[in-house]
Scaffold this motif. Structure first.
Motif, PDB file in Angstrom:
ATOM      1  N   GLY A 288      -8.035 -14.773  15.942  1.00 39.44           N
ATOM      2  CA  GLY A 288      -7.321 -15.992  15.538  1.00 39.44           C
ATOM      3  C   GLY A 288      -6.513 -15.793  14.274  1.00 39.44           C
ATOM      4  O   GLY A 288      -5.664 -16.617  13.949  1.00 39.44           O
ATOM      5  N   ASN A 289      -6.763 -14.673  13.573  1.00 39.49           N
ATOM      6  CA  ASN A 289      -5.976 -14.408  12.359  1.00 39.49           C
ATOM      7  C   ASN A 289      -4.847 -13.407  12.610  1.00 39.49           C
ATOM      8  O   ASN A 289      -4.159 -13.011  11.687  1.00 39.49           O
ATOM      9  CB  ASN A 289      -6.885 -13.924  11.218  1.00 39.49           C
ATOM     10  N   PHE A 290      -4.694 -12.980  13.880  1.00 42.50           N
ATOM     11  CA  PHE A 290      -3.570 -12.132  14.298  1.00 42.50           C
ATOM     12  C   PHE A 290      -3.476 -10.812  13.523  1.00 42.50           C
ATOM     13  O   PHE A 290      -2.408 -10.260  13.344  1.00 42.50           O
ATOM     14  CB  PHE A 290      -2.244 -12.920  14.210  1.00 42.50           C
TER      15      PHE A 290
ATOM     16  N   GLU B 161      -2.815 -15.136   5.812  1.00 42.66           N
ATOM     17  CA  GLU B 161      -4.097 -14.471   5.608  1.00 42.66           C
ATOM     18  C   GLU B 161      -3.957 -13.031   6.080  1.00 42.66           C
ATOM     19  O   GLU B 161      -3.237 -12.764   7.050  1.00 42.66           O
ATOM     20  CB  GLU B 161      -5.153 -15.244   6.422  1.00 42.66           C
ATOM     21  N   GLY B 162      -4.631 -12.109   5.425  1.00 47.25           N
ATOM     22  CA  GLY B 162      -4.614 -10.718   5.864  1.00 47.25           C
ATOM     23  C   GLY B 162      -3.230 -10.124   5.729  1.00 47.25           C
ATOM     24  O   GLY B 162      -2.598 -10.263   4.686  1.00 47.25           O
ATOM     25  N   LYS B 163      -2.760  -9.483   6.819  1.00 48.93           N
ATOM     26  CA  LYS B 163      -1.484  -8.768   6.749  1.00 48.93           C
ATOM     27  C   LYS B 163      -0.480  -9.208   7.799  1.00 48.93           C
ATOM     28  O   LYS B 163       0.623  -8.676   7.857  1.00 48.93           O
ATOM     29  CB  LYS B 163      -1.734  -7.264   6.913  1.00 48.93           C
ATOM     30  N   SER B 164      -0.873 -10.125   8.689  1.00 46.69           N
ATOM     31  CA  SER B 164       0.082 -10.549   9.713  1.00 46.69           C
ATOM     32  C   SER B 164      -0.252 -11.935  10.242  1.00 46.69           C
ATOM     33  O   SER B 164      -1.381 -12.414  10.101  1.00 46.69           O
ATOM     34  CB  SER B 164       0.145  -9.525  10.858  1.00 46.69           C
ATOM     35  N   ALA B 165       0.748 -12.541  10.852  1.00 44.76           N
ATOM     36  CA  ALA B 165       0.589 -13.875  11.436  1.00 44.76           C
ATOM     37  C   ALA B 165       1.407 -13.932  12.715  1.00 44.76           C
ATOM     38  O   ALA B 165       2.355 -13.159  12.902  1.00 44.76           O
ATOM     39  CB  ALA B 165       1.064 -14.955  10.465  1.00 44.76           C
TER      40      ALA B 165
ATOM     41  N   ALA C  85       1.847 -19.048  12.796  1.00 43.06           N
ATOM     42  CA  ALA C  85       0.461 -19.523  12.819  1.00 43.06           C
ATOM     43  C   ALA C  85      -0.436 -18.420  12.290  1.00 43.06           C
ATOM     44  O   ALA C  85      -0.184 -17.231  12.517  1.00 43.06           O
ATOM     45  CB  ALA C  85       0.049 -19.916  14.230  1.00 43.06           C
ATOM     46  N   ASP C  86      -1.492 -18.816  11.576  1.00 40.76           N
ATOM     47  CA  ASP C  86      -2.427 -17.817  11.056  1.00 40.76           C
ATOM     48  C   ASP C  86      -3.812 -18.450  10.901  1.00 40.76           C
ATOM     49  O   ASP C  86      -3.941 -19.665  10.751  1.00 40.76           O
ATOM     50  CB  ASP C  86      -1.928 -17.269   9.709  1.00 40.76           C
ATOM     51  N   ASP C  87      -4.804 -17.583  10.963  1.00 40.11           N
ATOM     52  CA  ASP C  87      -6.198 -17.955  10.685  1.00 40.11           C
ATOM     53  C   ASP C  87      -6.660 -19.175  11.496  1.00 40.11           C
ATOM     54  O   ASP C  87      -7.191 -20.130  10.934  1.00 40.11           O
ATOM     55  CB  ASP C  87      -6.370 -18.214   9.182  1.00 40.11           C
TER      56      ASP C  87
END
Ligand SMILES: [Ca+2]
Ligand SMILES: [Ca+2]
Length: 345
Positions: free
Chosen positions: A204-206, A226-230, A337-339
């Motif tokens: 879900g965080n891609f 979040e993280g490095k990608s969406a 969209a992210d997370d």
């Protein structure tokens, strides 16, 4: 069950890692414009995706066809070609024809060099940040060469290209990719072989690209929460452009809470009020038969910064599966969209 699914995902990812030879020469424009034909492009050292340069084509007036291209041989035993590249645009005008866009196109050529089949990898309008485009195209029988075209297709504006790649894929690799696609489309089949524990929403965080999600799009590694990608969904037309994932409702729960971060860029609503950027959930007994109405976590329109949305819904009776949908639902623009997370009570 998670532990058992992970080796399968690793196998899918490794297809990409051992077939990395780029058939495009100087696709990153680090050797200036060597290997590319056409004199309409310049190097941009100021704005590039990686290395020192990108290629830039600018046209303020006249709306002429402005293109650079490159032809190469398709290796023996190539079943498909994975084409990808990074593109950024500024004020590309919409013309009268669908193909009046910034373009990354390919053309398959037969042994005599005659054009056989065209495919569009990216069609870009307006102003966009660096976005990664990727498509895998089956190689028709009887063709031997591939032409890559980077162009302004009789339209004005500015377009930048970097990291243009073409990777040959064998039939065996293609089969594996298609098996993986099928597995994504039929989560019940996977669960049948492992039994018991429900399938959970994953990625879900891609951070693993679009793994576990169904639909045709990619992720942005430039714009993310979040993280490095969406996830990034782009549409220049008022069609349905969406991603979805089906998962199981655990035993003995009565409500579902769905949350996620969304960001929008110039989303224009379609005909109806729900024709917008959206985060939705569908409830079914088996993946197809609905147990209640689809519910909206949120609609997004216009241009918005990263915003956190969350909503809790009672689970309709007999709901065994839920489907999370992220889409530009008959709306144009860009949705990130992210997370995206799901919790139960
Ligand atoms: Ca470069
Ligand atoms: Ca992320």
């Amino acid at each position: 069950m998670m532990k058992k699914i992970i080796p399968l995902l690793v196998a899918i990812l490794s297809i990409n890692s051992f077939a990395q030879k780029n058939l495009v020469l100087n696709g990153g424009f680090e050797m200036e414009l060597n290997n590319w034909r056409g004199d309409v492009a310049k190097l941009s050292t100021f704005d590039k995706k990686s290395g020192k340069n990108s290629a830039i084509i600018t046209q303020y007036v006249g709306a002429e066809w402005q293109a650079i291209d490159q032809v190469f041989n398709i290796p023996k035993n190539t079943a498909a070609i994975e084409l990808s590249g990074w593109i950024k645009s500024d004020a590309i005008e919409k013309g009268q024809n669908d193909w009046n866009t910034g373009k990354f196109d390919i053309e398959f050529l037969n042994a005599g060099g005659k054009g056989f089949q065209n495919e569009n990898i990216a069609a870009v309008l307006g102003t966009t940040p660096w976005i990664f485009y990727q498509k895998t195209i089956k190689v028709p029988a009887s063709v031997s060469k591939l032409r890559i075209m980077l162009a302004l297709g009789q339209t004005n504006g500015t377009i930048l290209f970097d990291e243009i790649k073409a990777i040959a894929i064998t039939q065996e690799e293609l089969n594996k990719i298609q098996e993986a696609e099928n597995a994504k489309r039929m989560p019940t089949v996977i669960s049948g072989s492992y039994q018991a524990k429900p399938i959970e929403l994953t990625n879900g965080n891609f951070e693993n690209g679009v793994t576990s999600w169904r639909g045709n799009t990619t992720v942005s590694t430039e714009i993310f929460k979040e993280g490095k990608s969406a996830l990034v969904l782009k549409s220049t037309t008022f069609d349905w452009n969406g991603m979805d994932q089906i998962a199981d409702v655990p035993e003995n729960v009565t409500s579902i809470t769905i949350s996620g971060w969304l960001k929008s860029d110039n989303i224009v609503q379609g005909k109806d009020s729900w024709n917008n950027g959206l985060l939705n959930v569908e409830f079914t007994s088996n993946g197809t038969d609905k147990t209640g109405n689809d519910q909206s976590v949120t609609f997004v329109t216009g241009t918005t910064d990263w915003t956190f949305y969350t909503k809790t819904f009672p689970l309709p009776k007999d709901t065994k599966k839920y489907r999370i949908m992220i889409a530009l639902g008959f709306a144009s623009g860009i949705l990130y969209a992210d997370d995206v997370k799901v919790n139960f009570d």
